[in-house]
Design a protein around this motif. Structure first.
Motif, PDB file in Angstrom:
ATOM      1  N   THR A 295       0.832  -1.202   0.000  1.00  0.00           N
ATOM      2  CA  THR A 295       0.000   0.000   0.000  1.00  0.00           C
ATOM      3  C   THR A 295       0.866   1.250   0.000  1.00  0.00           C
ATOM      4  O   THR A 295       0.360   2.355  -0.195  1.00  0.00           O
TER       5      THR A 295
ATOM      6  N   ALA B 243      -5.616   0.942  -9.807  1.00  0.00           N
ATOM      7  CA  ALA B 243      -6.971   0.406  -9.660  1.00  0.00           C
ATOM      8  C   ALA B 243      -6.943  -1.114  -9.510  1.00  0.00           C
ATOM      9  O   ALA B 243      -7.620  -1.680  -8.640  1.00  0.00           O
ATOM     10  N   LEU B 244      -6.155  -1.782 -10.356  1.00  0.00           N
ATOM     11  CA  LEU B 244      -6.050  -3.235 -10.253  1.00  0.00           C
ATOM     12  C   LEU B 244      -5.417  -3.656  -8.935  1.00  0.00           C
ATOM     13  O   LEU B 244      -5.839  -4.625  -8.300  1.00  0.00           O
TER      14      LEU B 244
ATOM     15  N   ALA C 267      -5.512  -2.023  -6.146  1.00  0.00           N
ATOM     16  CA  ALA C 267      -6.481  -1.794  -5.076  1.00  0.00           C
ATOM     17  C   ALA C 267      -7.443  -2.972  -4.957  1.00  0.00           C
ATOM     18  O   ALA C 267      -7.762  -3.428  -3.853  1.00  0.00           O
ATOM     19  N   LEU C 268      -7.893  -3.486  -6.110  1.00  0.00           N
ATOM     20  CA  LEU C 268      -8.762  -4.660  -6.085  1.00  0.00           C
ATOM     21  C   LEU C 268      -8.032  -5.868  -5.517  1.00  0.00           C
ATOM     22  O   LEU C 268      -8.594  -6.659  -4.750  1.00  0.00           O
ATOM     23  N   GLY C 269      -6.750  -5.997  -5.878  1.00  0.00           N
ATOM     24  CA  GLY C 269      -5.964  -7.107  -5.346  1.00  0.00           C
ATOM     25  C   GLY C 269      -5.806  -7.031  -3.845  1.00  0.00           C
ATOM     26  O   GLY C 269      -5.940  -8.031  -3.137  1.00  0.00           O
TER      27      GLY C 269
ATOM     28  N   CYS D  12      -7.787  -5.555  -1.812  1.00  0.00           N
ATOM     29  CA  CYS D  12      -9.102  -5.843  -1.223  1.00  0.00           C
ATOM     30  C   CYS D  12      -9.308  -7.352  -1.082  1.00  0.00           C
ATOM     31  O   CYS D  12      -9.863  -7.833  -0.090  1.00  0.00           O
ATOM     32  N   CYS D  13      -8.859  -8.090  -2.088  1.00  0.00           N
ATOM     33  CA  CYS D  13      -8.979  -9.551  -2.006  1.00  0.00           C
ATOM     34  C   CYS D  13      -8.177 -10.097  -0.836  1.00  0.00           C
ATOM     35  O   CYS D  13      -8.655 -10.967  -0.092  1.00  0.00           O
TER      36      CYS D  13
ATOM     37  N   TRP E 122      -8.963 -16.343  -1.961  1.00  0.00           N
ATOM     38  CA  TRP E 122      -8.879 -14.884  -1.990  1.00  0.00           C
ATOM     39  C   TRP E 122      -7.447 -14.422  -2.277  1.00  0.00           C
ATOM     40  O   TRP E 122      -7.228 -13.461  -3.026  1.00  0.00           O
TER      41      TRP E 122
ATOM     42  N   GLY F 179      -5.950 -12.192  -5.337  1.00  0.00           N
ATOM     43  CA  GLY F 179      -5.146 -10.997  -5.134  1.00  0.00           C
ATOM     44  C   GLY F 179      -3.828 -11.045  -5.878  1.00  0.00           C
ATOM     45  O   GLY F 179      -3.382 -10.047  -6.447  1.00  0.00           O
TER      46      GLY F 179
ATOM     47  N   LEU G  23      -4.430 -10.269  -9.546  1.00  0.00           N
ATOM     48  CA  LEU G  23      -4.693  -8.852  -9.786  1.00  0.00           C
ATOM     49  C   LEU G  23      -3.431  -8.011  -9.640  1.00  0.00           C
ATOM     50  O   LEU G  23      -3.206  -7.064 -10.409  1.00  0.00           O
TER      51      LEU G  23
END
Length: 311
Positions: A100, A126-127, A129-131, A133-134, A279, A283, A286
């Motif tokens: 992060t 963006a990708l 961030a989705l990763g 989140c997973c 999950w 991640g 992504l």
């Protein structure tokens, strides 16, 4: 003016850093079996500065940059990460959460350095961030497996370490603006002297009296871990990292760290026996896609410009 494209040698250096930092979390876990977090921090930077501080001249820049970087990258980033791993964080998840720093670096670069992210970086963010989140789902859903070995405080401390990593990236850029061309190796060696005394002071303040002087009783595995953290992960890898940031800017280099979780999760699974859930695999996919987007997204345009210039 900074170069926008990396040479083949620089790409290999970036990949080497990814491997070193990915396995770095295994060394942290091994080291924390023998030392407290503050002792490990002091030992890491003591080895990082010795013996090179007697051989490498001090960098030609104001002392405040050495102090700021040493506090941000040493006491800030690794002090919080070591505490996180000790209190409740797996090596695999830590290798992801630290990435992060990419978001913090991009944000600080925009507000402090006025560096505007390009479209490939925005798509990669963006990708990523989705990763992330997973990966966070493993913490939000403890039954999934990975979050059972973590705590909320460990999670928060790891994110704090990521923010301090981003701050150290910005310090490097500001130091480069103030004193262009300083040597990354001498910068890293002399910065490594800064965290030693703060870590020793923190150990004296917060470590249990019976554990304060356990250095001499530490097993050889603990000292091998310290040597890896101090010489390989700090001096070798960070000097290359600092040099890349000098030449290409924080926003251009920071996305390479997205490959660290891939190595971190693989090494955590193989060496420490940490499980990888569905999950986490999502991640990983992504984050790899985000890395490819950032690294390859600008190439077609670069090729077109090169062809137009040669016409």
């Amino acid at each position: 003016m900074q170069n926008t494209s990396l040479t083949g040698r620089e790409l290999l250096a970036a990949l080497g850093i990814v491997i070193i930092w990915g396995t770095n979390f295994i060394a942290m876990k091994v080291g924390l079996r023998s030392f407290t977090p503050f002792q490990l921090g002091a030992a890491r930077y003591l080895l990082a500065m010795l013996p090179l501080i007697f051989l490498v001249p001090a960098p030609r820049l104001h002392w405040k940059w050495l102090l700021l970087y040493g506090l941000c990258q040493g006491v800030g980033q690794f002090g919080l990460v070591f505490l996180s791993l000790k209190i409740g964080m797996t090596a695999a998840l830590a290798s992801v959460l630290l990435q992060t720093q990419l978001f913090f670096t991009a944000l600080l670069s925009f507000f402090v350095l006025a560096e505007k992210p390009g479209r490939p970086l925005l798509a990669g963010l963006a990708l990523a961030a989705l990763g992330l989140c997973c990966f966070a789902m493993n913490y939000l859903l403890p039954a999934a497996g990975a979050a059972a070995a973590t705590t909320a405080l460990g999670f928060a401390l790891c994110l704090g370490g990521a923010s301090m990593w981003a701050a150290s990236n910005i310090v490097v850029r500001l130091a480069q603006q103030a004193a262009p061309g300083f040597a990354p190796l001498s910068f890293l060696v002399w910065c490594s002297a800064v965290p030693v005394l703060p870590f020793v002071a923190l150990s004296l303040l917060f470590d249990a009296p019976g554990s304060r002087w356990q250095w001499t009783n530490a097993p050889w595995q603990g000292w091998v871990a310290v040597a890896y953290l101090g010489w390989v992960a700090t001096i070798f890898a960070y000097s290359m990292w600092t040099g890349l940031i000098q030449r290409h800017g924080a926003n251009r280099i920071a996305p390479f760290s997205l490959g660290v979780p891939v190595v971190g999760i693989a090494s955590g699974m193989l060496v420490l026996g940490e499980s990888v859930t569905a999950w986490q695999w999502a991640g990983i996919a992504l984050i790899v896609a985000a890395l490819a987007c950032v690294l390859l997204g600008g190439r077609p345009r670069a090729v077109a410009v090169a062809r137009a210039d040669s016409a």
